[in-house]
Design a protein around this motif. Structure first.
Motif, PDB file in Angstrom:
ATOM      1  N   ALA A   1      36.107  46.796  25.368  1.00  0.00           N
ATOM      2  CA  ALA A   1      34.704  47.158  25.198  1.00  0.00           C
ATOM      3  C   ALA A   1      34.192  46.424  23.968  1.00  0.00           C
ATOM      4  CB  ALA A   1      34.556  48.663  25.015  1.00  0.00           C
ATOM      5  N   VAL A   2      33.039  45.764  24.092  1.00  0.00           N
ATOM      6  CA  VAL A   2      32.522  44.964  22.985  1.00  0.00           C
ATOM      7  C   VAL A   2      31.172  45.520  22.521  1.00  0.00           C
ATOM      8  CG1 VAL A   2      33.756  42.853  23.544  1.00  0.00           C
ATOM      9  CG2 VAL A   2      31.565  43.298  24.649  1.00  0.00           C
ATOM     10  N   VAL A   3      31.009  45.575  21.215  1.00  0.00           N
ATOM     11  CA  VAL A   3      29.757  46.005  20.603  1.00  0.00           C
ATOM     12  C   VAL A   3      29.128  44.756  19.993  1.00  0.00           C
ATOM     13  CG1 VAL A   3      28.654  47.569  18.969  1.00  0.00           C
ATOM     14  CG2 VAL A   3      30.800  48.233  20.096  1.00  0.00           C
ATOM     15  N   LEU A   4      27.955  44.396  20.468  1.00  0.00           N
ATOM     16  CA  LEU A   4      27.338  43.117  20.149  1.00  0.00           C
ATOM     17  C   LEU A   4      26.219  43.307  19.127  1.00  0.00           C
ATOM     18  CD1 LEU A   4      27.031  41.917  23.847  1.00  0.00           C
ATOM     19  CD2 LEU A   4      28.956  41.571  22.279  1.00  0.00           C
TER      20      LEU A   4
ATOM     21  N   ARG B   1      36.217  41.984  34.319  1.00  0.00           N
ATOM     22  CA  ARG B   1      37.051  43.191  34.475  1.00  0.00           C
ATOM     23  C   ARG B   1      36.289  44.480  34.201  1.00  0.00           C
ATOM     24  NH1 ARG B   1      42.979  41.842  31.800  1.00  0.00           N
ATOM     25  NH2 ARG B   1      43.276  39.781  32.722  1.00  0.00           N
ATOM     26  N   GLY B   2      35.007  44.469  34.474  1.00  0.00           N
ATOM     27  CA  GLY B   2      34.219  45.671  34.245  1.00  0.00           C
ATOM     28  C   GLY B   2      34.103  46.048  32.789  1.00  0.00           C
ATOM     29  N   ALA B   3      34.264  45.073  31.889  1.00  0.00           N
ATOM     30  CA  ALA B   3      34.197  45.354  30.455  1.00  0.00           C
ATOM     31  C   ALA B   3      32.826  45.923  30.100  1.00  0.00           C
ATOM     32  CB  ALA B   3      34.464  44.078  29.659  1.00  0.00           C
TER      33      ALA B   3
ATOM     34  N   ALA C   1      35.525  36.444  25.019  1.00  0.00           N
ATOM     35  CA  ALA C   1      36.991  36.372  25.089  1.00  0.00           C
ATOM     36  C   ALA C   1      37.596  37.772  25.093  1.00  0.00           C
ATOM     37  CB  ALA C   1      37.531  35.564  23.918  1.00  0.00           C
ATOM     38  N   PHE C   2      37.080  38.670  24.266  1.00  0.00           N
ATOM     39  CA  PHE C   2      37.584  40.046  24.266  1.00  0.00           C
ATOM     40  C   PHE C   2      37.207  40.765  25.560  1.00  0.00           C
ATOM     41  CE2 PHE C   2      37.969  39.693  19.552  1.00  0.00           C
ATOM     42  CZ  PHE C   2      39.273  40.161  19.441  1.00  0.00           C
ATOM     43  N   ALA C   3      36.004  40.528  26.054  1.00  0.00           N
ATOM     44  CA  ALA C   3      35.595  41.148  27.316  1.00  0.00           C
ATOM     45  C   ALA C   3      36.484  40.676  28.460  1.00  0.00           C
ATOM     46  CB  ALA C   3      34.135  40.813  27.612  1.00  0.00           C
ATOM     47  N   ARG C   4      36.882  39.427  28.400  1.00  0.00           N
ATOM     48  CA  ARG C   4      37.762  38.880  29.431  1.00  0.00           C
ATOM     49  C   ARG C   4      39.109  39.609  29.449  1.00  0.00           C
ATOM     50  NH1 ARG C   4      37.163  34.006  27.777  1.00  0.00           N
ATOM     51  NH2 ARG C   4      35.207  33.711  28.914  1.00  0.00           N
TER      52      ARG C   4
ATOM     53  N   ARG D   1      37.977  27.806  21.369  1.00  0.00           N
ATOM     54  CA  ARG D   1      39.235  27.650  20.633  1.00  0.00           C
ATOM     55  C   ARG D   1      39.311  28.647  19.481  1.00  0.00           C
ATOM     56  NH1 ARG D   1      41.790  21.805  19.809  1.00  0.00           N
ATOM     57  NH2 ARG D   1      43.694  22.325  18.687  1.00  0.00           N
ATOM     58  N   VAL D   2      38.197  28.838  18.795  1.00  0.00           N
ATOM     59  CA  VAL D   2      38.156  29.832  17.718  1.00  0.00           C
ATOM     60  C   VAL D   2      38.319  31.235  18.291  1.00  0.00           C
ATOM     61  CG1 VAL D   2      36.859  30.703  15.750  1.00  0.00           C
ATOM     62  CG2 VAL D   2      36.587  28.315  16.448  1.00  0.00           C
ATOM     63  N   ALA D   3      37.645  31.494  19.413  1.00  0.00           N
ATOM     64  CA  ALA D   3      37.719  32.819  20.035  1.00  0.00           C
ATOM     65  C   ALA D   3      39.158  33.168  20.405  1.00  0.00           C
ATOM     66  CB  ALA D   3      36.828  32.857  21.273  1.00  0.00           C
TER      67      ALA D   3
END
Length: 329
Positions: free
Chosen positions: A31-34, A53-55, A24-27, A218-220
């Motif tokens: 930038a996401v740190v997993l 989006r090239g995240a 959801a954040f990448a969308r 939904r939580v995201a």
């Protein structure tokens, strides 16, 4: 700062709510740190995130029970992406069984992951956010943080602890006069994730998702919204909101209702299950998944359709009454 410029750390990003949240954040272009124990599953999450989006997605295999590993996670995020705007404490495990039947090693493991893992995350994230002057710490709790369940004693204890952690951190920031850092707690109802099949189980009965079941997306969405509009606590799912309200007004009634519901619908009366440690000590193999096959997205759609139909029917009935005019006219 625009949301698309945020750097977001998500623990437990290999499956379920964590994976849905990372996507959801990448969308949104973040930038996401997993972080999670399973590198293979994290890389699968990264591939999905990088489609949007090239995240950018940074994979950092992490055992959240190891405080040094979590500190290294924060260090990698800052070193490679420059900052930490959002930290989502989400990694969690569960163990089902009568209180006396759950092995103490499993009891401790649940508390270590679900409580100390969040403590380690907060201690790693908050110093970075203090240095920046801004940041949002989001702790994923559960409705069982308001009303406990039988058969999942360590998990219920941990979620009460998460509620307390969020509250005490907000109070500390308040008395210190810190304005730019937000601490939010999310309390989902039953969510369609692999969580239940991966739990330790000593009940002799198969663990199933207790209805009503909602989607992890939904939580995201609720988590993403908290970054835009921070709130102390957010409950996800109408059934969860009703339960939390009842637990605060009439806690005894809520306890009795939860006990009956858990025994009736959270443990199968038809399928037996062997005793198992689940994924507590050794992570589940494979690439992971967002959903657990409990039909959360489908059931949510069905509920919305039913509500829409009921509202439409009520509108038609009201329209007919108005067209006939008042009684006796």
């Amino acid at each position: 700062m625009r949301l698309k410029d945020h750097v977001v750390v998500v623990t437990g990003a290999s499956s379920g709510i964590g994976r849905a949240t990372a996507e959801a954040f990448a969308r949104k272009g973040c930038a996401v740190v997993l972080a999670a124990r399973r590198e293979e599953a994290l890389r699968a999450t990264a591939r999905e995130c990088e489609k949007h989006r090239g995240a950018r997605a940074l994979v950092v295999p992490t055992d959240t029970t190891d405080d040094r590993a979590v500190e290294e996670l924060a260090r990698r995020a800052v070193e490679e992406l420059g900052r930490i705007d959002v930290w989502v404490n989400n990694a969690a495990v569960n163990a089902f069984g009568r209180f006396e039947d759950v092995p103490l090693e499993d009891f401790r493991k649940v508390l270590d992951v679900d409580v100390m893992g969040y403590v380690h995350g907060a201690r790693a994230a908050l110093p970075v956010m203090r240095g920046q002057g801004t940041g949002t710490l989001i702790n994923i709790s559960s409705v069982v943080g308001a009303t406990s369940q039988p058969y999942s004693h360590p998990y219920s204890m941990s979620k009460h602890a998460v509620q307390g952690l969020g509250s005490s951190l907000r109070q500390q920031l308040q008395v210190e006069g810190v304005k730019g850092i937000q601490v939010c707690t999310v309390m989902p109802a039953t969510i369609d994730t692999p969580h239940f099949e991966q739990a330790a189980n000593y009940t002799g009965r198969k663990v199933v998702a207790m209805p009503p079941v909602y989607s992890p997306e939904r939580v995201a969405r609720a988590v993403v919204d908290l970054v835009r509009h921070p709130r102390r606590e957010v409950v996800v799912g109408p059934a969860g909101r009703a339960l939390v309200r009842q637990s605060r007004r009439t806690p005894g009634i809520a306890e009795r209702a939860m006990a009956r519901q858990t025994d009736k619908t959270h443990l199968s009366h038809d399928e037996e299950a062997p005793a198992t440690h689940g994924a507590l000590h050794v992570p589940a193999p494979g690439e992971g998944a967002v959903h657990g096959g409990w039909g959360g997205r489908r059931r949510t759609a069905m509920r919305r359709t039913a509500v829409a139909a009921a509202l439409a029917g009520a509108a038609v009935t009201a329209g007919r009454r108005m067209s006939r005019g008042p009684a006796g006219a």
